[in-house]
Design an enzyme around this catalytic site. Structure first.
Site, mmCIF file in Angstrom:
data_model
loop_
_atom_site.group_PDB
_atom_site.id
_atom_site.type_symbol
_atom_site.label_atom_id
_atom_site.label_comp_id
_atom_site.label_asym_id
_atom_site.label_seq_id
_atom_site.Cartn_x
_atom_site.Cartn_y
_atom_site.Cartn_z
ATOM 1 N N ARG A 17 -20.348 17.282 -27.130
ATOM 2 C CA ARG A 17 -21.348 16.488 -27.845
ATOM 3 C C ARG A 17 -21.118 16.602 -29.347
ATOM 4 O O ARG A 17 -20.622 15.685 -29.972
ATOM 5 C CB ARG A 17 -22.761 16.930 -27.448
ATOM 6 C CG ARG A 17 -23.822 15.848 -27.747
ATOM 7 C CD ARG A 17 -24.221 15.798 -29.213
ATOM 8 N NE ARG A 17 -24.883 17.009 -29.656
ATOM 9 C CZ ARG A 17 -25.120 17.280 -30.932
ATOM 10 N NH1 ARG A 17 -24.741 16.440 -31.880
ATOM 11 N NH2 ARG A 17 -25.719 18.411 -31.289
ATOM 12 N N ASP A 18 -21.423 17.738 -29.957
ATOM 13 C CA ASP A 18 -21.167 17.883 -31.396
ATOM 14 C C ASP A 18 -19.672 17.813 -31.674
ATOM 15 O O ASP A 18 -19.234 17.297 -32.713
ATOM 16 C CB ASP A 18 -21.744 19.202 -31.912
ATOM 17 C CG ASP A 18 -22.256 19.095 -33.337
ATOM 18 O OD1 ASP A 18 -21.681 18.318 -34.114
ATOM 19 O OD2 ASP A 18 -23.235 19.773 -33.687
ATOM 20 N N HIS A 21 -17.914 14.497 -32.800
ATOM 21 C CA HIS A 21 -17.788 14.073 -34.194
ATOM 22 C C HIS A 21 -16.367 14.329 -34.710
ATOM 23 O O HIS A 21 -15.795 13.508 -35.426
ATOM 24 C CB HIS A 21 -18.779 14.835 -35.073
ATOM 25 C CG HIS A 21 -20.203 14.404 -34.919
ATOM 26 N ND1 HIS A 21 -20.637 13.136 -35.227
ATOM 27 C CD2 HIS A 21 -21.302 15.097 -34.501
ATOM 28 C CE1 HIS A 21 -21.946 13.053 -35.017
ATOM 29 N NE2 HIS A 21 -22.366 14.220 -34.558
ATOM 30 N N SER A 171 -28.298 21.554 -39.621
ATOM 31 C CA SER A 171 -27.394 20.426 -39.397
ATOM 32 C C SER A 171 -26.340 20.272 -40.477
ATOM 33 O O SER A 171 -25.254 19.742 -40.223
ATOM 34 C CB SER A 171 -28.199 19.122 -39.300
ATOM 35 O OG SER A 171 -29.293 19.269 -38.436
ATOM 36 N N HIS A 198 -29.326 26.340 -34.134
ATOM 37 C CA HIS A 198 -28.075 25.577 -34.114
ATOM 38 C C HIS A 198 -27.439 25.696 -35.485
ATOM 39 O O HIS A 198 -28.037 25.295 -36.487
ATOM 40 C CB HIS A 198 -28.404 24.119 -33.786
ATOM 41 C CG HIS A 198 -27.271 23.157 -33.950
ATOM 42 N ND1 HIS A 198 -26.617 22.605 -32.861
ATOM 43 C CD2 HIS A 198 -26.690 22.599 -35.042
ATOM 44 C CE1 HIS A 198 -25.690 21.759 -33.290
ATOM 45 N NE2 HIS A 198 -25.715 21.736 -34.615
ATOM 46 N N HIS A 200 -24.167 25.280 -38.328
ATOM 47 C CA HIS A 200 -22.897 24.707 -38.778
ATOM 48 C C HIS A 200 -22.272 25.674 -39.768
ATOM 49 O O HIS A 200 -22.955 26.491 -40.389
ATOM 50 C CB HIS A 200 -23.102 23.323 -39.394
ATOM 51 C CG HIS A 200 -23.171 22.231 -38.373
ATOM 52 N ND1 HIS A 200 -22.075 21.481 -38.000
ATOM 53 C CD2 HIS A 200 -24.202 21.786 -37.613
ATOM 54 C CE1 HIS A 200 -22.427 20.604 -37.069
ATOM 55 N NE2 HIS A 200 -23.713 20.775 -36.814
ATOM 56 N N TYR A 291 -25.944 16.183 -44.214
ATOM 57 C CA TYR A 291 -25.611 16.197 -42.790
ATOM 58 C C TYR A 291 -24.106 16.083 -42.581
ATOM 59 O O TYR A 291 -23.430 15.264 -43.214
ATOM 60 C CB TYR A 291 -26.337 15.039 -42.106
ATOM 61 C CG TYR A 291 -26.267 15.040 -40.604
ATOM 62 C CD1 TYR A 291 -26.646 16.161 -39.874
ATOM 63 C CD2 TYR A 291 -25.851 13.914 -39.905
ATOM 64 C CE1 TYR A 291 -26.603 16.162 -38.488
ATOM 65 C CE2 TYR A 291 -25.800 13.905 -38.517
ATOM 66 C CZ TYR A 291 -26.182 15.034 -37.818
ATOM 67 O OH TYR A 291 -26.127 15.031 -36.452
#
Length: 352
Positions: A17-18, A21, A171, A198, A200, A291
């Protein structure tokens, strides 16, 4: 502080999913199937799959995927026998029809994501998820943009709508450990449901911030094999599993199995361009608080207009842009070019 030995953790792998990108949403159904099989064999708690921007994200605005949501679900769902299967929904991008599709194909969980101050747009979607027999979780994106008290207010709305867990989403990879601790600890104290985190890695803090979140009371956490994800990527799942085991946490996924999934299954699918890297551009994403999906678009627009992508990203951060406002990237790059004499804008017009 959480007792590592007593923590009942849930690890969510978002490579499919992520990680979409990082590959411009071009994983094929067969590739998704192979990665899902490897993660299932490694006894991952949850495997999430969809377009990077959630079900329905395949579009000119967010990038066309290599296949439809239904085709991906048909490939992945039969492989997920030991793990739970999750999908992502962003209200305004996905629809209730996507929720129905995911439920009919065997998805166990639907995670519903909104901007950190816009949880109120998700009520109908939570109702549909619950009505269709799936577990519902809420994700508050760009949580660094709101103070802890506001994050709590929004999390309480999601809890009221039916969420069984609410995530603090870093995010943009913009949070420092104290930012994580303040938000996660407040939610853990005030909510009666699970709290997740979550990360990053735009400031190089994805693993450290995840450990901070666990200490602050989070019990469900995200990661991706090889850290694959937008910007400089997410918390690297195989590193996360190993670190948690070394720290004494009782984790379900098999450490060697997750390592093998990353090395033997995922890595051959990647190229140098798709591997996450903490370079100057993604560092500026974290510094500016923008983002992560803005990175590739900013690089392209900056090259087109002949401006420094770092300047574009910092200005976007000052504007507090959110997902769905990617069209502003071109506006900012064009204006910066004009302010520097118009050469970049003139070149772009000539290229057209």
């Amino acid at each position: 502080m959480t007792d590592a030995g007593d923590a009942d953790l849930r690890l969510v792998d978002m490579t499919l999913r992520d990680g979409m990108h990082a590959v411009d949403h071009q994983f094929t159904p067969d590739q998704m199937r192979d990665v899902a099989r490897a993660l299932n064999d490694a006894e991952m708690d949850v495997i999430e799959m969809s377009h990077g921007d959630g079900m329905g994200g395949s579009s000119i605005n967010y990038g066309f995927a290599a296949a439809s949501t239904g085709e991906y679900l048909d490939a992945v769902a039969p492989e997920v026998t030991e793990s739970d299967l999750s999908v992502l929904m962003l209200p305004g991008i996905g629809t209730v029809e996507h929720i129905e599709l995911a439920a009919s194909k065997g998805a166990d969980i639907c995670r519903i994501a909104t901007h950190v101050t816009e949880a109120d747009i998700s009520e109908e979607h939570f109702e549909y998820v619950v009505d269709h027999g799936m577990e519902a979780a809420g994700l508050l994106m760009l949580s660094h943009m709101a103070p802890p008290e506001t994050v709590l207010e929004q999390a309480k709305l999601m809890e009221e709508y039916g969420a069984e867990a609410v995530y603090v989403m870093d995010s943009a990879g913009a949070m420092l450990p104290n930012d994580v601790e303040e938000r996660v600890s407040l939610l853990s104290e005030e909510l009666s449901i699970d709290v997740g985190f979550h990360a990053h890695n735009n400031l190089g803090l994805a693993i450290g911030n995840t450990l901070t979140a666990l200490d602050a009371g989070a019990v469900t956490i995200d990661g991706c094999l090889r850290g694959l994800g937008a910007g400089s990527g997410n918390a690297q799942m195989e590193v996360l599993v190993g670190t948690l085991k070394k720290a004494g946490y009782d984790v379900n996924p098999d450490f060697f199995g997750v390592m093998d999934a990353a090395e033997d299954t995922l890595l051959p699918m990647l190229t140098e361009d798709t591997m996450p890297e903490l370079d100057n551009d993604s560092l500026i994403l974290g510094y500016a608080g923008v983002y992560s999906s803005f990175l590739r678009h900013t690089r392209r627009a900056s090259e087109r207009y002949g401006v420094d992508p770092r300047e574009v990203l910092i200005e976007l951060g000052e504007m507090e842009v959110v997902g769905g406002q990617e069209d502003l990237i071109t506006d900012v790059a064009s204006r910066l070019a004009e302010e520097r004499g118009g050469d970049g804008a003139a070149t772009a017009e000539g290229d057209d």
